[in-house]
Design a protein around this motif. Structure first.
Motif, PDB file in Angstrom:
ATOM      1  N   UNK A  21       0.805  -1.225   0.000  1.00 49.03           N
ATOM      2  CA  UNK A  21       0.000   0.000   0.000  1.00 49.03           C
ATOM      3  C   UNK A  21       0.836   1.272   0.000  1.00 49.03           C
ATOM      4  N   UNK A  22       2.142   1.127   0.086  1.00 47.96           N
ATOM      5  CA  UNK A  22       3.024   2.297   0.082  1.00 47.96           C
ATOM      6  C   UNK A  22       3.137   2.868  -1.323  1.00 47.96           C
ATOM      7  N   UNK A  23       3.306   4.156  -1.409  1.00 55.44           N
ATOM      8  CA  UNK A  23       3.544   4.775  -2.720  1.00 55.44           C
ATOM      9  C   UNK A  23       4.902   4.324  -3.243  1.00 55.44           C
ATOM     10  N   UNK A  24       5.922   4.330  -2.383  1.00 56.79           N
ATOM     11  CA  UNK A  24       7.234   3.798  -2.724  1.00 56.79           C
ATOM     12  C   UNK A  24       7.993   3.503  -1.446  1.00 56.79           C
ATOM     13  N   UNK A  25       9.059   2.732  -1.561  1.00 57.82           N
ATOM     14  CA  UNK A  25       9.908   2.372  -0.436  1.00 57.82           C
ATOM     15  C   UNK A  25      11.142   3.261  -0.447  1.00 57.82           C
ATOM     16  N   UNK A  26      11.550   3.737   0.725  1.00 49.67           N
ATOM     17  CA  UNK A  26      12.782   4.513   0.853  1.00 49.67           C
ATOM     18  C   UNK A  26      13.751   3.699   1.699  1.00 49.67           C
ATOM     19  N   UNK A  27      14.929   3.417   1.152  1.00 47.17           N
ATOM     20  CA  UNK A  27      15.962   2.667   1.868  1.00 47.17           C
ATOM     21  C   UNK A  27      17.146   3.590   2.117  1.00 47.17           C
ATOM     22  N   UNK A  28      17.489   3.769   3.390  1.00 52.28           N
ATOM     23  CA  UNK A  28      18.542   4.710   3.756  1.00 52.28           C
ATOM     24  C   UNK A  28      19.769   4.020   4.341  1.00 52.28           C
ATOM     25  N   UNK A  29      19.931   2.730   4.054  1.00 48.83           N
ATOM     26  CA  UNK A  29      21.068   1.992   4.601  1.00 48.83           C
ATOM     27  C   UNK A  29      22.390   2.565   4.114  1.00 48.83           C
ATOM     28  N   UNK A  30      23.352   2.607   5.020  1.00 45.86           N
ATOM     29  CA  UNK A  30      24.706   3.002   4.645  1.00 45.86           C
ATOM     30  C   UNK A  30      25.422   1.820   4.009  1.00 45.86           C
ATOM     31  N   UNK A  31      25.127   0.630   4.530  1.00 43.70           N
ATOM     32  CA  UNK A  31      25.671  -0.618   4.002  1.00 43.70           C
ATOM     33  C   UNK A  31      24.509  -1.575   3.801  1.00 43.70           C
ATOM     34  N   UNK A  32      24.556  -2.338   2.745  1.00 44.16           N
ATOM     35  CA  UNK A  32      23.465  -3.265   2.455  1.00 44.16           C
ATOM     36  C   UNK A  32      24.032  -4.421   1.649  1.00 44.16           C
ATOM     37  N   UNK A  33      23.598  -5.622   1.959  1.00 44.54           N
ATOM     38  CA  UNK A  33      23.893  -6.776   1.123  1.00 44.54           C
ATOM     39  C   UNK A  33      22.788  -6.907   0.103  1.00 44.54           C
TER      40      UNK A  33
END
Length: 124
Positions: A21-33
């Motif tokens: 139901x979200x308009x979009x996802x925001x990912x603010x990770x500094x590090x991510x696999x």
């Protein structure tokens, strides 16, 4: 100053209804696999705005195709990307339209087949 617009829910066991139901996802990770949350969002048809960490988001998010990638930890660029996703309806709907198909190679059927092929090839 955004508390009127943003409410952090805390930990949830099942976030599927929120993501779909979200308009979009925001990912603010500094590090991510390899990012399962990005994969799940795209499978749900939800575009992504994310920092372009060294690994992870760039493997799934195709800039201006299924979301937006910005320089890692550049919060001004992130703000601009969020505003762009909200204000540019043509871009938003393009990214939304492409979200599911952009990760179709990660479907259960395709991944299962790859695992079966790998096992068959290594047992000979």
């Amino acid at each position: 100053q955004m508390s009127k617009f943003i409410h952090l829910l805390g930990f949830k066991n099942n976030v599927f209804s929120y993501v779909t139901n979200a308009k979009f996802l925001v990912l603010t990770s500094k590090y991510e696999g390899f990012s399962m949350v990005i994969l799940e969002a795209l499978f749900a048809g939800t575009p992504v705005v994310s920092f372009d960490c060294e690994t992870g988001p760039g493997e799934l998010v195709q800039n201006e195709h299924n979301g937006l990638l910005v320089k890692n930890q550049d919060f001004k660029a992130l703000q601009d990307a969020i505003e762009r996703m909200v204000d540019d309806s043509q871009l938003y709907y393009l990214c939304k339209e492409n979200a599911k198909t952009s990760v179709s190679s990660f479907s259960n059927e395709k991944i299962s087949k790859k695992w079966l092929d790998l096992v068959k090839n290594n047992t000979n």
